[in-house]
Design an enzyme around this catalytic site. Structure first.
Site, PDB file in Angstrom:
ATOM      1  N   ASP A  80       0.733  -1.245  -0.135  1.00 56.22           N
ATOM      2  CA  ASP A  80      -0.020   0.002  -0.110  1.00 56.22           C
ATOM      3  C   ASP A  80       0.822   1.430   0.018  1.00 56.22           C
ATOM      4  O   ASP A  80       0.490   2.238  -0.783  1.00 56.22           O
ATOM      5  CB  ASP A  80      -0.869   0.000   1.224  1.00 56.22           C
ATOM      6  CG  ASP A  80      -1.923  -0.972   1.110  1.00 56.22           C
ATOM      7  OD1 ASP A  80      -2.190  -1.733   0.046  1.00 56.22           O
ATOM      8  OD2 ASP A  80      -3.003  -0.942   1.874  1.00 56.22           O
ATOM      9  N   ARG A 136       1.139   7.306  16.760  1.00 59.59           N
ATOM     10  CA  ARG A 136       1.079   8.292  15.743  1.00 59.59           C
ATOM     11  C   ARG A 136       2.005   9.449  15.955  1.00 59.59           C
ATOM     12  O   ARG A 136       2.560   9.872  15.049  1.00 59.59           O
ATOM     13  CB  ARG A 136      -0.193   8.504  15.161  1.00 59.59           C
ATOM     14  CG  ARG A 136      -1.202   7.175  15.005  1.00 59.59           C
ATOM     15  CD  ARG A 136      -0.452   6.424  14.232  1.00 59.59           C
ATOM     16  NE  ARG A 136      -1.070   5.220  13.782  1.00 59.59           N
ATOM     17  CZ  ARG A 136      -0.558   4.028  12.991  1.00 59.59           C
ATOM     18  NH1 ARG A 136       0.798   4.126  12.963  1.00 59.59           N
ATOM     19  NH2 ARG A 136      -1.571   3.160  12.630  1.00 59.59           N
ATOM     20  N   ASP A 149      -6.404   7.242  12.506  1.00 56.33           N
ATOM     21  CA  ASP A 149      -5.013   7.336  12.454  1.00 56.33           C
ATOM     22  C   ASP A 149      -4.840   8.849  11.520  1.00 56.33           C
ATOM     23  O   ASP A 149      -3.876   9.498  11.687  1.00 56.33           O
ATOM     24  CB  ASP A 149      -4.502   6.335  11.668  1.00 56.33           C
ATOM     25  CG  ASP A 149      -4.363   5.187  12.923  1.00 56.33           C
ATOM     26  OD1 ASP A 149      -4.218   5.519  14.016  1.00 56.33           O
ATOM     27  OD2 ASP A 149      -4.222   3.962  12.461  1.00 56.33           O
ATOM     28  N   SER A 155      -7.154  -6.120   8.596  1.00 59.16           N
ATOM     29  CA  SER A 155      -6.042  -5.333   8.824  1.00 59.16           C
ATOM     30  C   SER A 155      -5.435  -5.003  10.063  1.00 59.16           C
ATOM     31  O   SER A 155      -5.961  -5.267  11.121  1.00 59.16           O
ATOM     32  CB  SER A 155      -6.836  -3.804   8.391  1.00 59.16           C
ATOM     33  OG  SER A 155      -5.872  -2.698   8.944  1.00 59.16           O
TER      34      SER A 155
END
Lengths: 408, 408, 408, 408
Positions: free
Chosen positions: D17, D99, D128, D182
């Site tokens: 990705d 993050r 996110d 995921s």
């Protein structure tokens, strides 16, 4: 009595009541007494307290008279005002914030003199006993605290006067009878309560007010002043840099003149009852308005809203006597962190009881005319962003509405 | 455009801007427009809005003009005042609290007319768009909300006027140029913001104020009034029972006359920027003071302190547009629970910008003169209890002090 | 002694300690004693308490033995679990929540018998005295509460035994010596504390645990159960509708079998000291997990986050004994409001000390697979909305960053 | 496009990705791309990411691969654990806390390379994107953030694969089809969500769990470990001093082995929808239990209760992406202040999914056996103080009861 104190540091005003306490400590315990008289800005001469103490047999080296005004404002009043602290929405905590400092000095003097106890003249019904004692215990868990009003049998004015006469304590003429109400004062405020003020339905008579003119008697023309802040604390008035205590003193004078800061209030005491007080906080009322004014442009909304949420608990801690507590210190750390950029100047209008922010400016300002303008903002803000903002804020409400509709 | 609305209920004031929106909706979407004009106490004639709407081709049955003043005060203003709600310490939320009611009626009318959309005239920079839309989505998650200011290209005064002229929309002479600032009004308040007021350093000129006399021009003699509450809501003035809207109307008149309720304020909008507003809330300012006054004697401290802690979040929810949200309803349930005995009367002094509680009384009072008195209390309170109370409150502080001393 | 009680309702377990209290009340005050023994699910036969009371001279009509299990769970345990209440992050308040109910019945019986006092067997160091007494005073402010442990001079085991022997109180063989620790039990939990458990550094010996098997001895195979809720309360297990007390009883059995709900905990008592307790809350631990599981899909985030913020204060109020207080009732109103749609079923896996939600479903679910799916969502959610959402949330952070950069 | 970025720092994993994003940035904007690949303990080799980047034409000096594990744990995970942060009661925030660090490094590298933008691979539905972007904007308000998933038209797996093939991006065999769910991982946790897990009613299949053994497969014998803290942070395991990242790594291994830290959870995303995640936080779950254990004896109740009240908001801020915000920093200041004496050792029992504190000791302990003991306490605590303590706490409840009785 094995628990009897041997040496006591007494919070001594020089007045009749604490003179009686002084004597009572000597006669009750046969202990040595050290007197401590602090200038917290209450506006009384302190030297007479020295003479009174000497008269009652206290050795000169055991008499302490100190000017604590700068420490009081710098380390207690200013940190509290960073929080915009109001107890029960309205009260500026003028009495509450002075007690921890007095206890701190009592304990320090006890250590200096090798005393095993401190004593105060607060009664058993009020908050001040709690504030004095929690502070003392937090600073020295082994100290004894003597609260004569909870111990002795001098439970009426007559008995007190008799005790005074028997012990050659001079009695001012106007102290023979009952005072019509009880007064506490320091640089931040004057409070009056009790007796003539005990009916909360009746308006307090004007003679109760001692620190402020009646708004009706204040000047007919408004006055403007500018207060400058650095990191949350006032540092200058009308451009002139001043020390903390001087700033508060000057603001008090402005407030007094314009009749600002009167409050007729029924509050909830920590000890469980409601009581009515008449408060005058002239400079503090101006300072709160000014601090809010400068925060309006320098404080981020996330920080400001968190402060607003923490404030009631912070104020309650101070009111209840928990200044020297881990949780007050935690809250202070959060509040102080928020004040790093609370720097700038506020313009205030003073007029007959009102204090109003009418302008504020700062190099640290977060106000962005570029963003807020009704005019073309040159792309600073894309109004279309608002659509997405609203859509996502609405999403959960829509899901709730759809769900609830199924069960109507 | 598949998403184009087919029938739209428009919040229509009858003014130039919403008339342009009306026309724009018709021309942009070819949709049917229903107009909704509410009397929330803004103090304007509403019949001209009917004529304007008819002139713009709206069928009489599609024109709705409603007097919502009682519903507004009873179901929105009064519940909010039970909380003593202040946004960011000072703002009485006068604009915020009106939006949910307008959205509620828009959605109800949409259902009545089988409309698929509602439209409002709020811009993309402000809070009102959020309030209108969150309320609408919460009440009907499938409704479309049209916000022309975020959609069209009429991005300057010139373009708006051109559009109006091209579409035969009458333009009042004084609407050709830019207004010097923007105004919103309802029974609770008038707000002014933008343009001439965008510099927060500059004092707002006196002509901005529309609802209150300048305190300097207010009567030289104080006026006293008595406000009576039942279960947290005002029900009478000077002993006369009045409906909710009438009470607020009367308090507005008292406030106007005495210059009460002016606020120059820089606030944090939900959309992320700071903005400056001039607010006038004459009756609301009196009502807040009165409500606090009656709570002082009728509300328990545990309940009151919890209310104080909840209030900032409650106020933020209303400001941000979350009136119709599960969490606002939760907070309301808690607040309403606290108000069951907030019943009694407050005496207030009004004088040149000041409103002060000077007395309060109630059959529901928790104030106990028997407990608080400086006189003999006949055993109501045992001062010796305070010693134990303080000792146990101090215990943890002593343990902390002992521990910390080991690591100094 | 003018203050001596004339008729006392005693919380009487039938054990040695409360039998001594019974006798002491009779001898100390010459008062009439009414005994009250409640079945709160502590798992003991209550009829022996009747015989003991009769043996000590209590008239049959003055002996009350009641099964309060349904009321306990329905009106106390379940409302508390709606809040997910945990004291200090971990403790399920099993002792705290039982005290108000006992006080409620003591006061009701006092009214029924015309008694002027109630008495309990809690010591002066713990929380239970506070809980009993605050509840009693809140329900009848004129009631006297007698706490013999704070009054008498039976300050050692030896003196107690002597008193018992002198007064012909039967002493079970195993009660002559000190118990190795103190136990309290009801349908919600069993707590053990004191003596052998006083060193918080040492692991509690396995024989302390009385309500749960050691996880190591629990079945090697997991068991699955389904708990169904209606409006926040459990109403069925594995599809079978059950009464509140029966549900908790059954969950206790599941928890016992699988070793669920043990807690070794050092907590802060309201009276100011830390204490160590071993708690077993088998059914309650399952119930908390299940309630959280059903809230996950049925409770809106705004409501849920508000609940999370209110919970610590709510739990503290219950722990400190303020069940019957205005502020607990306010919080309950808010919490109950949130539970209207907390209806649905949770599937739980029980295995050797663990209870885990593994599935939950509800007609009232707010979970929208249409919105959250990684697959094509058919327009339920427009990802581009997120850009605007983030931009406006970021706006204030950018303004802060720009400002702060100027002063680095 | 004038807004097109010229040089972009991309958060690059080396996977399919982000490789597609890399290529898309190059083709869409013709911009230079700098890749940043961080080792946050996700347990993957990073060198393949370098080779992939080179293959896609990134110059070696534009490829950054960094081991951030120590910074991650020391400056992000540990400060968060000082707060005992749990989102919605249960989630340890393993993704949320990583993050801000990634954004911090992206922005720093942008400054180093003179890049005008950063890019991330988070989708438009999740949290996110918000966390990445709020952090980036807070650190550099002028940075551009590119979120390709919100911009491009590669809206299906087929289109992505086509794009990859067209652009010579190597595709691992197992990446052609859809992953069944995921995954995100770092040293603190692994999360799995989406697709196969989207039905919250169905138990997650065992193959979803990647970081922990099934409790049923964990050792049949408990294992004991001791974790030592200094000022709130873990510093040693079983007496051996270790770096922050090493401690977490070791705790992860203990947790993995004993099946600790699994959570099946439905949470409320900041963007407004509910989502279901399977979380594994083996070491973090042990760390939370241990931190609570040491706080139990070293943290004052006032501080602890305040922390409990602040925690939900603190956790929400981190979850929502506001790590770099003034209010998170305020809360951190308060929390850190509380941790000064949170120093000592906790003994934990690990067994088949359970982690339980079984002992704790500290030189900084506030636990006072002298006070709490059931034995004679030699005067440390006077039980009679409790009477006064209760009386004053009850006073307001009595006044309320008397008042309310008048209106029944």
């Amino acid at each position: 009595m094995t628990d009897a104190p041997k040496k006591v540091v007494l919070a001594y005003s020089g007045g009749l009541d604490t003179s009686i306490i002084l004597k009572w400590l000597q006669t009750e315990y046969g202990c040595e007494v050290i007197t401590f008289t602090a200038d917290l800005g209450q506006g009384e001469e302190l030297e007479p307290a020295r003479q009174k103490a000497e008269l009652l047999g206290i050795a000169p080296e055991n008499i302490h008279i100190e000017d604590l005004r700068e420490e009081f404002v710098r380390d207690f009043v200013f940190p509290m005002f960073r929080a915009n602290a109001l107890y029960e929405g309205l009260y500026l905590l003028g009495t509450s914030i002075a007690r921890p400092l007095i206890s701190k000095r009592l304990v320090e003097l006890a250590h200096q003199h090798g005393a095993d106890a401190v004593a105060h003249g607060a009664t058993g019904k009020g908050n001040d006993q709690v504030r004095f004692e929690l502070s003392a215990y937090a600073l020295d868990p082994s100290i004894k605290v003597i609260a004569p009003w909870r111990l002795w049998d001098l439970t009426s004015r007559t008995k007190l006067i008799e005790f005074a006469e028997k012990n050659q304590i001079p009695i001012a003429k106007d102290k023979r009878g009952e005072a019509p109400f009880s007064v506490d004062a320091n640089l931040l405020h004057t409070s009056s309560e009790g007796k003539a003020l005990e009916n909360p339905a009746e308006e307090a008579p004007d003679y109760v007010y001692q620190r402020t003119v009646n708004p009706e008697d204040a000047p007919d023309t408004p006055e403007y002043i500018e207060v400058t802040f650095e990191a949350g604390d006032a540092v200058a008035i009308n451009g002139q840099k001043l020390s903390p205590a001087t700033i508060l003193t000057d603001l008090n004078e402005y407030g007094r003149k314009h009749g600002i800061g009167r409050l007729d209030f029924v509050e909830n005491r920590f000890v469980g009852m409601k009581s009515r007080g008449i408060y005058e906080t002239p400079g503090g009322t101006i300072l709160l308005e000014a601090h809010r004014g400068i925060e309006q442009i320098t404080l981020d909304s996330g920080a400001g809203h968190l402060k607003d949420c923490l404030m009631p608990r912070y104020a309650e801690l101070i009111y209840n006597g928990f200044w020297f507590s881990p949780e007050r210190e935690m809250l202070q750390a959060a509040i102080d962190k928020s004040q790093e950029h609370v720097t700038g100047t506020v313009r205030l209008k003073l007029y007959k009881g009102n204090v109003s922010t009418v302008g504020r400016w700062s190099d640290h300002s977060l106000y962005s005319e570029a963003h807020v303008t009704f005019e073309d903002d040159a792309g600073a803000y894309d109004q279309k962003d608002a659509a997405g903002f609203i859509k996502l804020n609405a999403l959960r409400l829509k899901l709730v509405a759809n769900r609830n509709a199924k069960f109507k």
